[in-house]
Enzyme design. Structure first.
Site, short mmCIF file in Angstrom:
data_model
loop_
_atom_site.label_atom_id
_atom_site.label_comp_id
_atom_site.label_asym_id
_atom_site.label_seq_id
_atom_site.Cartn_x
_atom_site.Cartn_y
_atom_site.Cartn_z
N GLU A 126 11.70 -7.95 58.85
CA GLU A 126 12.82 -7.66 59.74
C GLU A 126 13.18 -6.19 59.68
OE1 GLU A 126 14.92 -11.72 58.12
OE2 GLU A 126 16.00 -9.84 58.11
N CYS A 139 17.58 0.08 59.36
CA CYS A 139 17.37 -0.58 58.09
C CYS A 139 15.98 -1.22 58.15
CB CYS A 139 18.45 -1.66 57.91
SG CYS A 139 18.26 -2.63 56.42
N CYS A 146 9.97 -10.68 48.73
CA CYS A 146 10.40 -9.83 47.61
C CYS A 146 10.19 -10.61 46.31
CB CYS A 146 11.88 -9.47 47.75
SG CYS A 146 12.48 -8.30 46.50
N CYS A 150 16.65 -12.13 43.24
CA CYS A 150 18.12 -12.11 43.12
C CYS A 150 18.68 -13.36 43.80
CB CYS A 150 18.69 -10.84 43.75
SG CYS A 150 17.99 -9.33 43.03
N CYS A 153 20.39 -13.39 47.40
CA CYS A 153 19.70 -12.72 48.51
C CYS A 153 18.69 -13.67 49.14
CB CYS A 153 18.99 -11.48 47.97
SG CYS A 153 17.89 -10.68 49.16
N GLY A 215 12.47 -6.70 50.71
CA GLY A 215 11.58 -6.11 49.72
C GLY A 215 12.24 -5.13 48.78
N GLU A 216 11.52 -4.84 47.70
CA GLU A 216 11.96 -3.86 46.71
C GLU A 216 11.09 -2.61 46.92
OE1 GLU A 216 14.24 -3.03 44.55
OE2 GLU A 216 12.99 -1.35 43.92
N SER A 249 16.76 2.11 48.39
CA SER A 249 17.63 1.22 47.62
C SER A 249 16.80 0.40 46.64
CB SER A 249 18.36 0.28 48.59
OG SER A 249 19.24 -0.58 47.89
N SER A 272 21.27 -1.11 43.37
CA SER A 272 21.96 -2.38 43.57
C SER A 272 22.42 -2.88 42.21
CB SER A 272 21.01 -3.38 44.24
OG SER A 272 20.66 -2.90 45.52
N LEU A 273 23.65 -2.58 41.86
CA LEU A 273 24.13 -2.88 40.51
C LEU A 273 24.70 -4.31 40.43
CD1 LEU A 273 24.09 -1.23 37.89
CD2 LEU A 273 26.52 -0.76 38.25
N HIS A 274 25.71 -4.57 41.24
CA HIS A 274 26.30 -5.91 41.40
C HIS A 274 27.04 -6.45 40.18
CE1 HIS A 274 24.33 -5.84 45.20
NE2 HIS A 274 23.12 -6.05 44.73
N ASN A 348 27.35 -11.78 52.01
CA ASN A 348 26.98 -12.55 53.19
C ASN A 348 26.31 -13.82 52.66
OD1 ASN A 348 26.39 -13.37 55.74
ND2 ASN A 348 24.98 -11.70 56.20
N CYS A 391 19.65 -9.12 54.89
CA CYS A 391 18.58 -9.35 53.96
C CYS A 391 17.82 -10.67 54.10
CB CYS A 391 19.17 -9.26 52.55
SG CYS A 391 18.04 -8.49 51.42
N1 SAH Z 1 15.49 -4.58 46.95
C1 SAH Z 1 16.34 -3.48 47.29
C2 SAH Z 1 16.64 -3.31 48.77
C3 SAH Z 1 16.88 -4.53 49.64
S1 SAH Z 1 18.43 -5.32 49.75
C4 SAH Z 1 17.64 -3.60 46.53
O1 SAH Z 1 17.89 -4.63 45.95
O2 SAH Z 1 18.37 -2.60 46.48
C5 SAH Z 1 19.65 -4.20 50.26
C6 SAH Z 1 21.00 -4.50 49.65
O3 SAH Z 1 21.57 -5.72 50.16
C7 SAH Z 1 20.94 -4.67 48.13
O4 SAH Z 1 22.02 -4.00 47.53
C8 SAH Z 1 21.09 -6.17 47.98
O5 SAH Z 1 21.52 -6.51 46.71
C9 SAH Z 1 22.07 -6.50 49.08
N2 SAH Z 1 22.12 -7.91 49.44
C10 SAH Z 1 21.11 -8.80 49.42
N3 SAH Z 1 21.55 -10.02 49.81
C11 SAH Z 1 22.85 -9.89 50.10
C12 SAH Z 1 23.86 -10.81 50.55
N4 SAH Z 1 23.57 -12.08 50.77
N5 SAH Z 1 25.10 -10.32 50.74
C13 SAH Z 1 25.38 -9.01 50.50
N6 SAH Z 1 24.49 -8.12 50.07
C14 SAH Z 1 23.23 -8.54 49.87
#
Ligand code: SAH
Length: 399
Positions: A126, A139, A146, A150, A153, A215-216, A249, A272-274, A348, A391
């Site tokens: 996408e 984007c 991937c 996570c 995602c 993807g990463e 990212s 992407s810390l979270h 999301n 994503c």
């Molecule tokens: N793999 C990379 C880039 C792809 S995702 C990464 O993890 O950074 C881009 C961003 O969207 C990342 O910060 C990811 O954690 C976030 N993301 C993925 N799924 C999501 C969701 N359901 N809601 C909000 N953010 C999300």
């Protein structure tokens, strides 16, 4: 925000907002092990060599490159500066169509466009184009699927299919640039207003690229780096987008962050810390079991020192999972005084997940506490949500 159709009314059975592309579905798909060579895979010297192998003068490489990177076309019959009998062989050898649009969805008055692409071997990826009054951001995906798993995602659920080639990554941006150049994406004069009644006023360029699709990116290092170079090298070598307007990212692959720092590019790094603590991050971003929060942040600060670029910290706010006030304080103290910006993303929810976005009051308190630590923070707008903007969700629904 209501979903609006960007173009022709949908055919029977298509969900609202979906534009069916005639002749795409049902077409025989030839499985290929590796995408065919494309000029976007090669630096200019490689393109010149490839053209010479076809018995053509090397300067044709630059002509072909101008068509692709400057005029966004791969159509031989539009290349009037090439001798008629050379056009087809050159375009076939160096400009194969790597991606076919399987579905296109639009919302926000047509200013957000999401495309589901099918690769030649049948994988789905996408890309999303978002037009704002002052910029156009694309984007892009760097892998089909991937491997980072996570749990919040959508892409992470399905696993990795394969790396995308440099050409497949760049083709997503070129396709967006072509839509814009053709005046097919309405302009936005101010918040919510659509402007640009003449096609002239309606054209724009892709100004920003974020590797935040599927993807990463740092797990596909060589091809992503090639794409960054193609996107940012000036025409005819590449598309001429500013390095500062490209964001890579990552989940935090520490050795690859160090490698990227050594390239001395001016691209922005997003991490992407979270979660600020290893206990929670081990579950939200499983690769944290290999590289801990402190190691990831140290790599990020080294990147900032090497490039002078502010690090972007991505943090999806998940109700009662990572949005507690104490975690905001913990994050604030980790980031205070650093060259950093926090991007909070309201979660999301993926289909079937028990997780959801934070309560508005908790989100406000999270922001307030980060600000109290002097850490700059914004809450990301949630464009494209109604078209499964986040994503991997569109690809997941198409499977
Ligand atoms: N793999 C990379 C880039 C792809 S995702 C990464 O993890 O950074 C881009 C961003 O969207 C990342 O910060 C990811 O954690 C976030 N993301 C993925 N799924 C999501 C969701 N359901 N809601 C909000 N953010 C999300």
């Amino acid at each position: 925000m209501p979903l609006t159709l960007a173009s022709a009314p949908e055919a029977d059975g298509a969900p609202a907002g979906e534009i069916l592309i005639p002749g795409v579905k049902g077409r025989a798909r030839r499985p290929v092990a590796k995408p065919p060579r494309h000029l976007a895979d090669l630096p200019m010297a490689g393109r010149r060599a490839a053209v010479a192998e076809l018995g053509q003068p090397a300067f044709r490489a630059s002509q072909l490159s101008r068509h692709f990177f400057g005029r966004y076309t791969d159509q031989a019959d539009e290349m009037s500066d090439l001798p008629r009998d050379a056009r087809d062989p050159l375009a076939q050898a160096l400009l194969p169509r790597l991606l076919t649009a399987e579905r296109e969805l639009a919302c926000d008055g047509g200013t957000t466009r999401k495309t589901l692409w099918r690769t030649l071997d049948g994988a789905l990826v996408e890309s999303v184009l978002m037009r704002y009054p002052d910029r156009v951001t694309m984007c892009v995906s760097s892998q089909a699927g991937c491997g980072m798993a996570c749990p919040f995602c959508a892409t992470g659920q399905a696993g990795l299919t394969r790396n995308l080639s440099t050409g497949e990554i760049v083709a997503q941006v070129v396709a967006g640039a072509r839509l814009l150049a053709d005046g097919e994406v309405p302009g936005v004069t101010s918040r919510g207003d659509r402007g640009g009644s003449s096609p002239q006023a309606n054209t724009a360029r892709v100004s920003n690229v974020v590797f935040m699709g599927m993807g990463e990116p740092l797990a596909n290092y060589a091809n992503v780096l090639g794409a960054v170079r193609r996107l940012t090298d000036p025409v005819p070598d590449g598309m001429g987008i500013s390095q500062r307007s490209v964001t890579v990212s990552t989940v935090g692959l520490v050795p690859a962050i160090a490698r990227l720092a050594a390239e001395r590019l001016s691209v922005t790094l997003a991490v992407s810390l979270h979660a600020p603590d290893d206990e929670l991050r081990d579950t939200l971003v499983p690769v944290n079991r290999r590289w801990k929060v402190s190691e990831v942040l140290d790599a990020a600060w080294s990147y900032a020192a090497a490039t002078g670029r502010r690090i972007s910290i991505e943090y999806a706010l998940i109700k009662d999972v990572n949005d507690q006030a104490w975690r905001a304080d913990r994050l604030g103290s980790l980031l205070a005084g650093k060259l950093v910006h926090v991007n909070l993303i309201p979660l999301n929810p993926t289909p079937g997940s028990q997780w959801t976005a934070s309560r508005p009051a908790d989100q406000r308190e999270f922001v307030r506490r980060l600000e109290a630590h002097g850490v700059p923070v914004t809450v990301r707008d949630t464009r494209g949500r109604e078209i499964d903007g986040a994503c991997g969700q569109l690809a997941a629904s198409a499977r």
